[in-house]
Design a protein around this motif. Structure first.
Motif, PDB file in Angstrom:
ATOM      1  N   LEU A 209      15.574  -0.823  15.725  1.00 50.04           N
ATOM      2  CA  LEU A 209      14.053  -1.411  14.509  1.00 50.04           C
ATOM      3  C   LEU A 209      14.564  -2.736  15.374  1.00 50.04           C
ATOM      4  O   LEU A 209      13.493  -2.742  15.619  1.00 50.04           O
ATOM      5  N   LEU A 211      14.713  -2.948  18.471  1.00 51.51           N
ATOM      6  CA  LEU A 211      13.642  -2.848  19.755  1.00 51.51           C
ATOM      7  C   LEU A 211      12.615  -3.207  19.623  1.00 51.51           C
ATOM      8  O   LEU A 211      11.394  -3.992  20.676  1.00 51.51           O
ATOM      9  N   GLU A 212      12.149  -2.375  18.051  1.00 51.26           N
ATOM     10  CA  GLU A 212      10.611  -2.137  17.871  1.00 51.26           C
ATOM     11  C   GLU A 212      10.288  -3.484  17.598  1.00 51.26           C
ATOM     12  O   GLU A 212       8.504  -4.287  18.359  1.00 51.26           O
ATOM     13  N   VAL A 213      10.726  -4.560  17.229  1.00 44.83           N
ATOM     14  CA  VAL A 213      10.253  -5.907  16.526  1.00 44.83           C
ATOM     15  C   VAL A 213      10.318  -6.795  17.568  1.00 44.83           C
ATOM     16  O   VAL A 213      10.323  -7.694  18.472  1.00 44.83           O
TER      17      VAL A 213
END
Lengths: 255, 607
Positions: A209, A211-213
């Motif tokens: 999560l 890494l996504e942001v």
């Protein structure tokens, strides 16, 4: 927390050389004896590698690590000395065991190439941070996702090792014995592995999560915080290593 | 002004959820505002954070209704990496927010910028700025894996700041921080807001939040229970009915009927000071009658009755020196007595904390956890001796010492591995060699004491973090050790959970057990720990009664700590007493009579 790998933190001209150049060198020098097929060339390559370990101030670490494979080499000498197909001249006999000159010579040849290959790798691994190597490979075109997996494994393994120690402490404080005979240690395995595996899975999901942001899935070219590794001897060293490999090939063809 | 964040009728259920995590949530945030999100455990606060960045529903999937827009982007239709260019999210656990692929702090801060393809020159400027904003410039070369909890949290914030978001969402960013670290984060947020940043912040530290928030969103069971300016939310009484504790100064004002000029409850300590001054003038004129006269009893007045002084301390550290293998020295010739022996009766050279539950306080990295690990035998001193009830523990394994010293770790996930809560609670007792029947009896009793009696058959990983912490506590409680050490027990607990732990500390004390609590929660210390040891950089700065220690603000400042807010309120009012809790303040205040310089008839005993 000790990082994964053989890297030894020192100041030396070899440490200052860029990882791609050292990788090119290590690959070429490791291949030279195989291509040349000559013990004398192998000996020269060994001397060059040892010399670079001296310049890199990691000779002691290199020899110690080499001693670790001593058992494997000793086995090689015994097996080849006994069962090499070209064995004809007995050299040493210990009880019922007979070691032949041809087998031992062949083992020496195999060992020399193996040691040279190992020392070539040591020149790279003892003087290069793994993360620097992967970073430079990514800059040279390695896909970022592959690079990330390599880098995170290098970082997360030691962090997991540190976590094992924390979990062990947490279970010892609940009266779990971890010191003593093997069966006691075996019994302590599950209470340590359980929290380690579960918390690693949870952490993996949370990290995905995060890494996504942090834009990991963003399309388009990525940039690098660190400037490219530049060294005035980078190309001369790469060319020299390549020349050595080509020279070995010529030697083989001419010989 | 057009809102920068709009949430309209958001209802969401996780794919495996039995009930909606969020139910018809609506609110709007204008640019530059700071919205505080509060609520008890399992209220849906973290889910809301995920929804603002599009992780819900894009990553989590599940049933989603309603509409959320951030900076003009519909979070359901815009890829997360696109949203991430305009909005940042700081997660609750800073460790898992690390990329895990960078060697130094500054490279870690740059990681997101590399992904977005920011040019190197701009990247360097942003990294410097972000590190400076959160005060981690001096850590730039350090490995992120070697940072303390507080440093990690600031690094996580810096990583997001470097991405220059318009909206920053923070999910309990100060939960791991000491008081000075918490203050730094709030100061940093205040500076960023001055530059126009919009902030949505989930936070349990209501006192700090009320100082800074423009709007407060109260969630419970996934629903909005209150939304509006903090004063209005406070006035609505919903915070208390949802089980949240009002900050001590506000409780004081509420109980004494003191109001700000607008007639609402004062939000900040200085507002409370002004309101109490007005109330005092009214009292002089005979037109004011306090609403409540007593509330609670501070720790030392309750516990000193129960404690019996001993000649041999429960725990004695004699000339203990300790350094970690990497050479980091923590303690040098430390001599400390814990449990029983009063400061005046301690052997020569010893610092003694005295009888009653002891709080170990100090900033992150002061040596608190190292100290308790030495006591529990998990670390061994290089020199010196540690004695428990007069016996040296040098020759004993940690597991043997665990018969006398129970240590509950800060992170319950370091311990839990069974598939049933009951089995987990039995683990320690079985290790002591008890029969399964006796271990189960003790485990059930311990689960009841921590409020998990009805959850004995649940899988520990289906419980909330607060409940898992209670379970880890229960598993050590069931060992019935004469000494119990709790490392940050109140983190992740809502108000009822904190009160439960406080009551337990008192009960264990009455049972004759020594309880040592490591905590950054000074209100908890004031209420439940009559004895305090202040650590700073491996040295004991002070030890003794909580009242005496808290009365020395300079000393606390050296340790990066602050006195409890009730005491700060008393100081701001110029009172000469040292009330530690709202109840004690009210008792003093109502006995104070008419004049600010008058002493009450029965003053609060000094520490």
């Amino acid at each position: 927390m000790r990082p994964v790998g053989l890297y030894v933190e020192r100041q030396s001209p070899i440490h200052g050389l860029d990882p791609i150049t050292k990788l090119s060198y290590a690959v070429c020098l490791a291949l030279v004896p195989f291509v040349a097929g000559d013990l004398r060339i192998t000996f020269v390559a060994l001397v060059v590698n040892l010399g670079l370990l001296v310049v890199g101030r990691v000779l002691r670490e290199g020899l110690l690590a080499l001693a670790g494979v001593g058992f494997f080499l000793a086995t090689l000498f015994i097996v080849q000395g006994m069962v090499y197909p070209g064995n004809a001249t007995p050299l040493v006999s210990v009880g019922p065991l007979v070691l032949y000159q041809e087998g031992l010579a062949h083992a020496a040849w195999l060992s020399a190439r193996f040691i040279n290959l190992t020392l070539s790798a040591f020149v790279l691994l003892f003087t290069t941070r793994p993360a620097d190597l992967v970073d430079e490979l990514m800059r040279a075109g390695l896909p970022p996702r592959v690079g990330y997996v390599l880098l995170s494994v290098l970082q997360i393994i030691p962090s997991m090792a540190a976590r094992v120690s924390v979990i062990q402490d947490a279970q010892r404080s609940r009266g779990m014995e971890t010191e003593g005979p093997v069966w006691v240690r075996m019994r302590a395995l599950l209470p340590v592995l359980g929290p380690l595996v579960i918390s690693s899975l949870v952490a993996m999901q949370e990290r995905a999560l995060a890494l996504e942001v942090r834009g990991f899935g963003a399309p388009g070219p990525r940039t690098f915080y660190r400037p490219p590794w530049q060294h005035r001897l980078a190309w001369p060293v790469r060319l020299a290593a390549l020349s050595a490999l080509l020279g070995a090939l010529v030697w083989r063809l001419a010989g | 002004m057009t809102p920068i964040v709009e949430v309209e009728g958001l209802t969401y259920r996780y794919p495996t959820g039995q009930a909606n995590a969020l139910e018809n949530v609506s609110f709007a945030v204008e640019a530059g505002q700071l919205v505080g999100v509060v609520g008890p455990n399992l209220a849906g606060k973290s889910t809301l954070c995920y929804a603002l960045l599009g992780l819900v529903p894009q990553v989590f999937r599940g049933q989603y209704e309603g509409r959320v827009t951030v900076a003009g982007m519909d979070v359901n239709r815009t890829p997360v990496h696109e949203l991430a260019r305009r909005a940042g999210l700081v997660f609750q656990n800073p460790f898992t927010q690390l990329s895990g692929a960078r060697l130094t702090v500054e490279e870690e801060v740059a990681f997101g910028l590399e992904n977005f393809g920011v040019p190197r020159g701009e990247m360097r400027r942003r990294v410097e700025w972000a590190m400076d904003q959160v005060g981690i410039v001096h850590l730039r070369e350090k490995s992120p894996f070697l940072l303390s909890g507080g440093e990690l949290q600031r690094l996580a914030i810096a990583c997001m700041l470097a991405q220059r978001p318009d909206v920053l969402v923070l999910d309990e960013p100060t939960s791991q921080l000491d008081p000075s670290g918490t203050r730094e984060v709030f100061d940093c947020i205040a500076r960023l807001r001055a530059d126009g940043l919009t902030v949505v912040m989930v936070e349990h530290k209501l006192e700090r939040l009320l100082e800074h928030a423009d709007r407060l969103l109260l969630l419970a069971d996934g629903r909005v229970r209150a939304w509006g300016p903090p004063g209005e939310v406070l006035q609505s009484g919903q915070l208390e009915s949802c089980g949240l504790a009002l900050p001590a100064p506000i409780r004081v004002a509420a109980c004494l009927g003191a109001r700000s000029a607008s007639g609402s409850l004062p939000l900040r300590i200085e507002d409370t000071v002004a309101a109490l001054r007005v109330a005092r003038l009214a009292a002089k004129a005979g037109s004011f009658e306090p609403a409540v006269r007593t509330m609670d009893t501070p720790a030392d007045r309750e516990e000193s009755r129960l404690s019996t002084s001993r000649t041999v301390p429960r725990i004695a550290l004699r000339g203990v020196s300790f350094a970690y293998p990497d050479g980091t020295r923590v303690f040098q010739e430390l001599s400390l007595a814990l449990g029983g022996v009063e400061p005046g009766a301690a052997p020569e050279g010893y610092v003694a904390a005295g009888a009653g539950p002891v709080a170990l306080i100090g900033e992150n990295g002061a040596g608190k956890t190292t100290l308790v690990k030495l006591i529990a035998g998990l670390l061994r001193p290089q020199s010196g001796e540690i004695l428990i009830d007069g016996q040296a523990i040098r020759a004993q394994t940690a597991a043997q010492i665990a018969r006398r010293v129970g240590l509950v770790f800060q992170n319950p996930d370091d311990q839990l591995f069974k598939s049933r809560a009951l089995e987990e609670a039995m683990f320690g007792a079985l290790n002591l060699g008890l029969s399964p029947r006796e271990a189960e009896r003790r485990a059930r009793e311990a689960l009841e004491r921590v409020g998990l009696g009805s959850l004995a058959e649940e899988n520990p990983y289906d419980l909330s973090l607060g409940q898992r912490k209670m379970l880890a506590l229960a598993s050590v409680l069931a060992m019935q050790t004469p000494i119990l050490i709790l490392d940050e027990p109140t983190i992740a607990q809502d108000h009822p959970g904190v009160e439960r732990i406080g009551r337990l500390v008192r009960e264990l004390q009455t049972e004759g057990r020594l309880v040592i609590v490591i905590t950054h929660d000074m209100e908890f210390v004031a209420s439940y720990c009559p004895r305090v040891v202040v650590l700073a950089r491996g040295a004991v700065l002070a030890a003794g009664s909580a009242r005496a220690v808290f009365a020395q603000p300079e000393l606390l400042g050296q340790a990066g700590l602050e006195p409890p807010s009730t005491l700060r309120l008393a100081r701001a009012l110029g009172l000469s007493a040292d009330p530690l809790t709202p109840g004690e303040f009210i008792e003093y205040w109502t006995g104070l009579g008419a004049g600010p310089s008058d002493r009450p008839a029965a003053s609060v005993p000094p520490g």
